[in-house]
Scaffold this motif. Sequence first.
Motif, PDB file in Angstrom:
ATOM      1  N   MET A   7     -58.778  22.487 -11.826  1.00 49.33           N
ATOM      2  CA  MET A   7     -59.234  21.373 -12.121  1.00 49.33           C
ATOM      3  C   MET A   7     -58.426  20.407 -13.278  1.00 49.33           C
ATOM      4  N   GLU A  12     -60.741  17.125 -10.432  1.00 45.46           N
ATOM      5  CA  GLU A  12     -61.780  17.667  -9.813  1.00 45.46           C
ATOM      6  C   GLU A  12     -61.585  17.413  -8.176  1.00 45.46           C
ATOM      7  N   THR A  15     -58.905  19.421  -6.659  1.00 37.52           N
ATOM      8  CA  THR A  15     -59.126  20.777  -6.487  1.00 37.52           C
ATOM      9  C   THR A  15     -60.171  21.042  -5.452  1.00 37.52           C
ATOM     10  N   ALA A 226     -67.279  21.035 -12.632  1.00 37.81           N
ATOM     11  CA  ALA A 226     -66.833  19.785 -12.896  1.00 37.81           C
ATOM     12  C   ALA A 226     -67.284  18.898 -14.350  1.00 37.81           C
TER      13      ALA A 226
END
Length: 386
Positions: A7, A12, A15, A226
């Motif tokens: 990430m 985010e 990924t 995240a």
Amino acid sequence: MPFEFLMSQLGETGTSALIGGLIGVLFGFFAQRSRFCLRSAVIEFARHTHDGKLTVWLFTFSTAVLLTQAFIMLGWMDVRDARQLSARGSLSGALIGGALFGTGMIMARGCSSRLLVLAAQGNLRALLSGLVFAVTAQSALHGLLSPLRTAIAGWWTVEGGSARDLLVITGFGHAGGALFGALWLGAALIWVRRQYVNTWGWAGAIGVGVMVAVAWLATFWMSRSAFDSMLPIQSLSFTGPAADTLMLVLSPPGQTLKFDLGLVPGVFLGSFISAALWRELKLEGFQGGQSMRRYIAGALLMGFGGMLAGGCAVGAGVSGAAVFTLTAWVTLSSMWVAATLTDRIMDRETEAAMLPLVPMPAPTRTYGVQPKPAFDPELSATYARP
């Protein structure tokens, strides 16, 4: 968390798309090798044949259920925040949408995931059907068919949370869910010994089920890693992702990446690699206009039905069933019943009508003299003198 480095490098959303693509590649590879297909399993069950297709599906289904519930029991993930459980669901959508999808997969000769796998092998029928499926799904989500979908879905709804969790409703808990999966896996192991299912058939089917559970686990870990916790917890499905992938292709560059946008291209690539390695790439087209109409009609029904039900044969029938979502089990049951009836009406009766009528030979009175046997060129060549 294992995804923090990725990430930090890819972001985010990047990924999430990468993980979706990797899982998709493995899913496509295993699905192509095992010939995993709900339609084939339903037909085998309905016709009381023993070709191993139902056993293949059971390996996938039971593996996904057992492994997903095991991950939850081990404390590795928590799926209560997943949309399939937390959001309000539609029982009317599950019933009607599942029935439409089940009918459509018989007409199109494959569910949405199977069409994607076949398209990667060079099946142009599956490619066209898949495109029609994606367009219809997008129309049902945000287009012309959206009001109809919303109206039907609103007829009978169920609140999210414990009201959609069958393990809570029945009181079985995750241990009961894991035991359920283990029992069906045991049944598949028994049946595979009685039927001709090659190694790739059952091993590939287990691989498909593992990918469903791994997708649940991976998206849970990513959601916890995240920064803004906006990444959804989800598993494999092909109705929404097909529509999203279509819009990605048609929209201007710069669209936000996500798990679904990596999944569909990944499945296509994994299926292509498997077919290429085993030399199964082959261009196939339609036999005529009637066949094309049937495939297109089936894809239309699957696209609308899958979006109405909130999942396809994989999204509801395996991924949703693995976390014991009430609406997913209703959808799977409705698919199964509708597909069985459609096969009986459209295919079995048609095939029976097309069987040639072989007249019985009239009895011959020989009066003690044996009739001269008919000349058989194959036997004559076999026993001829050298």
